[in-house]
Design a protein around this motif. Structure first.
Motif, PDB file in Angstrom:
ATOM      1  N   SER A 172       0.233  -1.478  -0.009  1.00 37.27           N
ATOM      2  CA  SER A 172       0.332   0.062   0.364  1.00 37.27           C
ATOM      3  C   SER A 172       0.692   0.898   0.074  1.00 37.27           C
ATOM      4  O   SER A 172       0.145   2.217  -0.453  1.00 37.27           O
ATOM      5  CB  SER A 172      -0.624  -0.238   1.734  1.00 37.27           C
ATOM      6  N   ASN A 173       2.107   0.856   0.376  1.00 38.76           N
ATOM      7  CA  ASN A 173       3.110   2.083   0.783  1.00 38.76           C
ATOM      8  C   ASN A 173       3.292   2.055  -0.630  1.00 38.76           C
ATOM      9  O   ASN A 173       4.428   3.103  -1.001  1.00 38.76           O
ATOM     10  CB  ASN A 173       3.561   2.260   1.739  1.00 38.76           C
ATOM     11  N   ARG A 225       8.620   7.661  -5.082  1.00 43.21           N
ATOM     12  CA  ARG A 225       7.478   8.073  -4.331  1.00 43.21           C
ATOM     13  C   ARG A 225       7.797   8.476  -3.134  1.00 43.21           C
ATOM     14  O   ARG A 225       7.438   7.299  -2.093  1.00 43.21           O
ATOM     15  CB  ARG A 225       6.557   7.194  -5.458  1.00 43.21           C
ATOM     16  N   PRO A 267       4.607   8.406  -0.283  1.00 44.22           N
ATOM     17  CA  PRO A 267       3.859   6.616   0.173  1.00 44.22           C
ATOM     18  C   PRO A 267       2.987   7.030   1.033  1.00 44.22           C
ATOM     19  O   PRO A 267       2.382   8.728   1.690  1.00 44.22           O
ATOM     20  CB  PRO A 267       4.792   6.570   1.078  1.00 44.22           C
ATOM     21  N   ARG A 268       2.005   6.440   0.770  1.00 43.78           N
ATOM     22  CA  ARG A 268       0.293   6.567   1.695  1.00 43.78           C
ATOM     23  C   ARG A 268       0.539   5.563   2.354  1.00 43.78           C
ATOM     24  O   ARG A 268       1.147   4.423   2.567  1.00 43.78           O
ATOM     25  CB  ARG A 268      -0.699   6.059   0.443  1.00 43.78           C
ATOM     26  N   GLN A 316      -1.180   4.397   6.711  1.00 38.41           N
ATOM     27  CA  GLN A 316      -2.284   4.977   8.361  1.00 38.41           C
ATOM     28  C   GLN A 316      -1.525   5.441   9.087  1.00 38.41           C
ATOM     29  O   GLN A 316      -0.316   5.344   9.432  1.00 38.41           O
ATOM     30  CB  GLN A 316      -1.917   3.870   9.039  1.00 38.41           C
ATOM     31  N   PHE A 370      -5.789   7.240   6.524  1.00 36.38           N
ATOM     32  CA  PHE A 370      -4.555   6.579   5.073  1.00 36.38           C
ATOM     33  C   PHE A 370      -4.712   7.796   3.839  1.00 36.38           C
ATOM     34  O   PHE A 370      -5.731   8.260   2.831  1.00 36.38           O
ATOM     35  CB  PHE A 370      -5.570   4.883   4.483  1.00 36.38           C
ATOM     36  N   LEU A 424       5.715  -0.433   7.287  1.00 32.74           N
ATOM     37  CA  LEU A 424       6.118   0.030   5.838  1.00 32.74           C
ATOM     38  C   LEU A 424       6.537   2.213   6.055  1.00 32.74           C
ATOM     39  O   LEU A 424       6.571   2.756   4.565  1.00 32.74           O
ATOM     40  CB  LEU A 424       4.724   0.391   5.642  1.00 32.74           C
ATOM     41  N   ALA A 425       6.566   2.518   7.094  1.00 33.66           N
ATOM     42  CA  ALA A 425       7.560   3.777   7.250  1.00 33.66           C
ATOM     43  C   ALA A 425       8.661   3.967   6.528  1.00 33.66           C
ATOM     44  O   ALA A 425       9.221   4.501   6.743  1.00 33.66           O
ATOM     45  CB  ALA A 425       7.512   4.052   8.942  1.00 33.66           C
ATOM     46  N   ASN A 475      10.026   0.842   3.889  1.00 30.91           N
ATOM     47  CA  ASN A 475      10.350  -0.198   2.804  1.00 30.91           C
ATOM     48  C   ASN A 475       9.345   0.783   1.181  1.00 30.91           C
ATOM     49  O   ASN A 475      10.155  -0.118   0.579  1.00 30.91           O
ATOM     50  CB  ASN A 475       9.497  -1.485   3.508  1.00 30.91           C
ATOM     51  N   PHE A 476       9.510   1.623   1.583  1.00 29.31           N
ATOM     52  CA  PHE A 476       8.831   2.051   0.410  1.00 29.31           C
ATOM     53  C   PHE A 476      10.013   2.615  -0.865  1.00 29.31           C
ATOM     54  O   PHE A 476       9.705   2.870  -1.643  1.00 29.31           O
ATOM     55  CB  PHE A 476       8.020   3.472   0.863  1.00 29.31           C
ATOM     56  N   VAL A 508       0.963   8.985  -5.062  1.00 33.76           N
ATOM     57  CA  VAL A 508       0.248   8.197  -6.482  1.00 33.76           C
ATOM     58  C   VAL A 508      -1.624   8.367  -5.958  1.00 33.76           C
ATOM     59  O   VAL A 508      -1.827   8.346  -4.978  1.00 33.76           O
ATOM     60  CB  VAL A 508       0.505   6.302  -6.963  1.00 33.76           C
TER      61      VAL A 508
END
Lengths: 409, 409
Positions: free
Chosen positions: A327-328, B161, B163-164, B166, B177, B238-239, B241-242, B409
């Motif tokens: 999602s990220n 990019r 990220p989006r 939570q 989100f 996820l904070a 691994n983008f 995105v």
């Protein structure tokens, strides 16, 4: 899609595949990587059928990662071709006895992520550390996960060396470096990623199934005395990365299609955010897969069952694990492995780890032969088993996920 | 071993290598993976010299992982052969201009681990979350580390990019989100693993140098609004691994030999446990490598420096990172990458992240052109730089580690 490959009346020309107790009837067709035991031949991709293996070298398949990268429709088509080649009446072809084979990891695992989708496990473990507040506030909103170590993933049967590490006794000023005295198992399934996504390009929850290739059993061995001292603030590290065992077999999502269940949350719980929710997802994103933990000590002639649980108890679905992970924009790649986390059931005896079964090591479990255990001793063989069964369908098994603990160096 | 390849008087027949300002004098000889820009030629392994690249295809080297797996003595011998081929007086051979090359990741990175060896960073970040107890009790005993994501490591110049994810506003009942509004950099070096160890077979602190191949710059991009909501109890996911950016160049440990420093701890601090300590280690396990953070916004004609620090401020050495990682038997493999964690200096202006430079986003920094920043905006180009310099030796640089933030995105 439930089609004729799930017909319980369909038989194979491989006699053992028609035994009701086999893990590998014609309706399963799991993948593995194998060679003749003791040979130095190249590893080959195979499909399990009864007590045999079909070598896919003649099918132009010599790399499971490449197959994982292909669109889902091709995987479905391959399943139909395999089914047709192995069904009763088809011409017999040479197969290898599984008892004459040795197995390797089924594919190259680029990245391994371990989730924490077992809410009963999260509550039970949280209760040991935070009696008043067992479940952290984010748990019901975020599919919690962390990156694991790929290099130390091993196939069932590989011995697990007891690790040394820093352990901090509660009453000591500092830690000591010593062999772990609290080696535990964790009962998990591992999801192998299919095609995946490019960096920066997430996918929707309704696309997630396209990226799910299949499931394997996974034992996330854990050193419970190393873990509490090292894990703040960045998470588990050496308490986990000394070894992770998976079964040699990947049961495909196509084979598991009949065992889907609706994905529901208790109405009083927070419902998933929109990016993790859809009508299709709610209709069938959970799976009914029975899970078991077995132990054989050196004093036992046969293993004894410690626990049983089911993947249906997972608080987050496989599709949510995939969707959240990407999602990220994080890129998932063919062959990446996503562990579910320990799947304990709601009852105490359905726990998927010794930490839970022994209340943090305070209440030993008594085994069938009278021995007691809190954590694992050298020589203990720990095995996981899984199967899907349901009236009107053949029972599908996952094969063994075994490891024996050897003494620290 | 400081030998004639470190002689500052040694010159190259490549004129630009003799420029005192070059990153790549004859004494450096860093590795990269490159091809002609815009071509579809296979990637090749090269060595940087001045403004050129020596193609190692003719040297029988087409896979850096294989070279990393060779014993240290072979790497030293290769350095001598490269030095002899490029020194003044040796016959000139065709080279490619770096300006005409494009770069790939230098090797296959099987596993990526990120440590947390910057104690000033750990204290500053801890102070934001726990004012009374900024440094956790384990920090001075355990080299804290966690597993990162290999698949999203990219080479310098790759856009990142936004990220989006939570994000949980403090006063909200639940998370939303949305695109991250707090994109940050982290100033790190990355250590590439050489031969490594087999599963279950740790090595001693005095063997660690054999497993250190070389260093690269590393920017551990971080989404500071996603991180606090997701990271308990299993760490950042996820904070982080983008995307992780590394420089295209690996500066070898052999090149950095003159820049060693004694590894010392303040006497009032806990001293390393015996498995992380030895007389040889104390004599020279630290390195004097200057580190810088640069920012160029879309309103700037040239980048401005945000911060400078030095690897000497790391609380744990590279050898301790390696030894601790393998101390439980975890297998390290050629090409694995170990980040140091953010290396901030002791002074506030020496911080290696915007989180620290802006006191958690509360005090914007004012840039040279009058703009202000707390975290990064779309279009911002963030660059890391590093170099080693010392009287009596040539200055060695690490090349660029740059990335521009693009819109979500």
């Amino acid at each position: 899609m439930i089609d004729h490959t799930h017909d319980p009346a369909a038989l194979s020309w491989v006699a053992a595949a028609n035994d009701p107790a086999t893990d590998f009837p014609l309706q399963n067709l799991p993948f593995c990587r194998f060679r003749e035991r003791g040979s130095l031949a190249p590893w080959r991709i195979g499909v399990g059928i009864g007590d045999r293996i079909l070598d896919l070298a003649g099918w132009g398949i010599d790399d499971l990662n490449a197959l994982m990268g292909r669109p889902r429709a091709e995987r479905v088509a391959l399943r139909h071709r395999l089914f047709d080649a192995l069904k009763a009446g088809a011409p017999e072809i040479p197969l290898l006895l599984q008892a004459q084979a040795e197995f390797a990891l089924p594919c190259r695992i680029g990245d391994y992520t371990d989730f924490y989708t077992g809410i009963h496990h999260a509550r039970a473990v949280g209760r040991l550390f935070r009696p008043d507040n067992p479940l952290l506030p984010n748990y019901q909103w975020v599919p919690i996960g962390y990156h694991g170590r790929s290099s130390s993933i091993v196939v069932s049967g590989t011995p697990i060396r007891r690790p040394r590490g820093q352990v901090k006794p509660p009453d000591a000023d500092g830690p000591v470096f010593q062999p772990s005295a609290r080696i535990d198992c964790e009962l998990e399934l591992g999801l192998f990623v299919g095609p995946g996504n490019a960096l920066g390009q997430p996918f929707s929850i309704d696309e997630a199934d396209d990226h799910a290739f299949g499931l394997t059993l996974l034992n996330d061995w854990s050193a419970r005395d190393i873990q509490p001292w090292e894990y703040q603030p960045l998470g588990p590290f050496l308490a986990k990365n000394f070894g992770t065992t998976i079964s040699p077999w990947i049961v495909t999502m196509e084979a598991l299609e009949p065992f889907r269940l609706p994905f529901t949350r208790p109405p009083e719980d927070p419902q998933p955010l929109p990016y993790l929710d859809s009508p299709t997802h709610r209709a069938g994103a959970a799976y009914d897969i029975a899970l078991e933990v077995w132990l054989q000590t050196t004093a036992m002639a046969a293993p004894t069952r410690l626990s049983r649980s089911n993947l249906r108890h997972a608080y987050w679905s496989l599709a949510q694990m995939l969707t959240h992970h990407a999602s990220n924009g994080c890129n998932l790649q063919p062959g990446d492995l996503l562990g579910t986390g320990t799947i304990s059931g709601p009852a105490p005896e359905e726990a998927g780890s010794l930490l839970e079964l022994t209340a943090g090591g305070r209440q030993p479990v008594t085994l069938a032969n009278g021995e007691q255990r809190t954590f694992l001793r050298d020589g203990d063989q720990l095995g996981l088993r899984a199967f899907a069964e349901k009236p009107g369908f053949r029972r599908l098994g996952f094969g063994p996920c075994d490891g024996v603990i050897t003494a620290a160096v």
